[in-house]
Design an enzyme around this catalytic site. Structure first.
Site, PDB file in Angstrom:
ATOM      1  CG  ASN A 118     -33.188  -3.413   1.772  1.00 30.10           C
ATOM      2  OD1 ASN A 118     -32.835  -4.731   2.068  1.00 30.10           O
ATOM      3  ND2 ASN A 118     -33.307  -2.835   0.596  1.00 30.10           N
ATOM      4  CG  PHE A 119     -34.958  -7.786   6.215  1.00 26.00           C
ATOM      5  CD1 PHE A 119     -35.138  -9.194   5.331  1.00 26.00           C
ATOM      6  CD2 PHE A 119     -34.005  -7.851   7.037  1.00 26.00           C
ATOM      7  CE1 PHE A 119     -34.148  -9.800   5.423  1.00 26.00           C
ATOM      8  CE2 PHE A 119     -32.758  -8.698   6.953  1.00 26.00           C
ATOM      9  CZ  PHE A 119     -32.908  -9.884   5.798  1.00 26.00           C
ATOM     10  NE  ARG A 129     -41.694 -10.875  11.868  1.00 26.19           N
ATOM     11  CZ  ARG A 129     -42.173  -9.673  11.407  1.00 26.19           C
ATOM     12  NH1 ARG A 129     -42.517  -8.846  12.060  1.00 26.19           N
ATOM     13  NH2 ARG A 129     -42.247  -9.788  10.096  1.00 26.19           N
ATOM     14  CG  ASP A 167     -35.986   1.571  -5.352  1.00 22.41           C
ATOM     15  OD1 ASP A 167     -36.164   1.613  -4.061  1.00 22.41           O
ATOM     16  OD2 ASP A 167     -36.660   0.627  -6.191  1.00 22.41           O
TER      17      ASP A 167
END
Length: 404
Positions: free
Chosen positions: A95-96, A103, A168
């Site tokens: 969950n970047f 990258r 969330d």
């Protein structure tokens, strides 16, 4: 347990992703939490500045039943460790912000090359494309953007946030559901699946009932204007929160006649047979004035006798002694470095039992050595990884027994 034998490698922090893989870990999956050398973000922040013997309350709420390995994903050796974990995984969860994992060298094509039947799941604020791609995604921001805050409040009091990170947590549950569906497909068809969850979609999903009614009914904003006791804009009265002499109660479904008799209200008796949505403010005002004359205990006896659906408004300090919550084992007492605290248990029961607490990784990289050994690294290779600072563990300065 249900997911015994399933291996999940989680590159997650904050709450949405950790909540998702905690549900799966509770069901028996072997969840390996990959943390940076300094630890996941949630280790260094906590609501109300709560730390239990140095361990963040935020971390404790969503990292049960996971093992921790600490890896520098920017180092070549660290990347190689991550690749070995991914090769043996059933699921990779991250969950970047969109694009960051790629990258780091782990785009979708690379993951497929490493593990052709892998389930690759991502949690984000707004998905992997679109005009909000670069915006920060966080619970409160999504409560606002999804409309939830506007309908929780009303024009008199203004927009009102929900008092918990509900988006969330719901996003985590939805993502876990998607991963479970992908696991079924993998067993049935031998195929991997790309699973994506977003906070914005989760915030909308929380409001399916009112949103459908709003659009289908061509509702206007004036519908939000309601008597302060009423909980929502779309329910008939008396659906809401009402005062007592010693607290508050909520009242849900009932017949107006029964409610009027229960609180001995002539004003409510006069409203029997009237439309409880069109005249909801009058109903709510009459009930509010009536309940304010009774204690909560008095209303309990009256409401139960007249078949009124109601509940007391509990505060958090009431919950540990609530008889139903105690019976259902909703909370679990755990020892954190000598201090007893309560965690919230997994919400479901399987064959009548609460999933057990198998592990709680209190330290960064607590299981680094164990996990590396399981993935074929020799003792000397492990020490080289520690020496190069590609990985770490609480005992990083102490060579493993038998290391060359």
């Amino acid at each position: 347990m249900l997911l015994n034998g399933i291996k999940i490698v989680s590159f997650c922090h904050f709450l949405q992703g950790p909540a998702a893989d905690q549900y799966l870990a509770d069901m028996g999956a072997d969840v390996i939490k990959v943390e940076p050398l300094t630890g996941a973000y949630e280790r260094a922040w906590s609501g109300a500045d709560v730390y239990v013997e140095g361990v963040s309350g935020f971390y404790l709420c969503a990292n049960r039943n996971k093992r921790s390995i600490a890896i520098d994903l920017k180092s070549p050796s660290g990347k190689e460790v991550a690749r070995k974990l991914i090769k043996e995984a059933d699921v990779v969860l991250e969950n970047f912000r969109p694009g960051v994992f790629a990258r780091l060298g782990f785009d979708e094509e690379e993951l497929k090359r490493l593990n052709p039947t892998l389930i690759f799941a991502s949690a984000s604020g707004f998905g992997s494309s679109g005009p909000l791609l670069g915006k920060p995604g966080q619970d409160l921001l999504v409560q606002a953007r999804s409309g939830l805050i506007s309908v929780t409040g009303n024009p008199q009091g203004g927009p009102t946030p929900v008092g918990a990170a509900v988006v969330d947590q719901h996003g985590g549950a939805l993502l876990a559901m998607g991963i479970l569906g992908a696991l079924v497909r993998r067993f049935r068809e031998g195929k991997g699946t790309r699973v994506e969850g977003s906070l914005l979609n989760s915030g909308i999903d929380l409001q399916t009932e009112p949103l459908v009614n709003w659009f289908a009914g061509q509702i206007e904003r004036k519908a939000l204007d309601r008597q302060k006791s009423l909980a929502t804009w779309f329910h008939q009265a008396p659906y809401g929160v009402y005062p007592t002499t010693d607290g508050h109660v909520v009242v849900s479904l009932c017949e107006t006649k029964d409610l009027a008799e229960a609180v001995e209200s002539d004003a409510l008796r006069e409203l029997v047979g009237r439309n409880r949505y069109e005249e909801r403010d009058a109903f709510a005002e009459a009930l509010s004035q009536a309940t304010a004359k009774f204690s909560t205990a008095e209303l309990e006896e009256r409401f139960d006798r007249h078949n009124v659906w109601w509940a007391p408004v509990n505060y958090y300090d009431d919950l540990l002694s609530d008889p139903q919550l105690v019976h259902s084992e909703v909370f679990r007492e755990v020892d954190v470095r000598g201090r007893k605290i309560h965690l919230v248990n997994h919400p479901n029961r399987y064959d009548g039992k609460v999933p057990e607490l198998r592990v709680l990784a209190l330290d960064i990289g607590e299981h680094t050595r164990e996990i590396l050994a399981e993935h074929g690294f020799t003792p000397s290779e492990v020490e080289q990884l520690f020496a190069s600072k590609a990985v770490t563990a609480p005992d990083a300065e102490q060579p493993a027994k038998g290391a060359a």
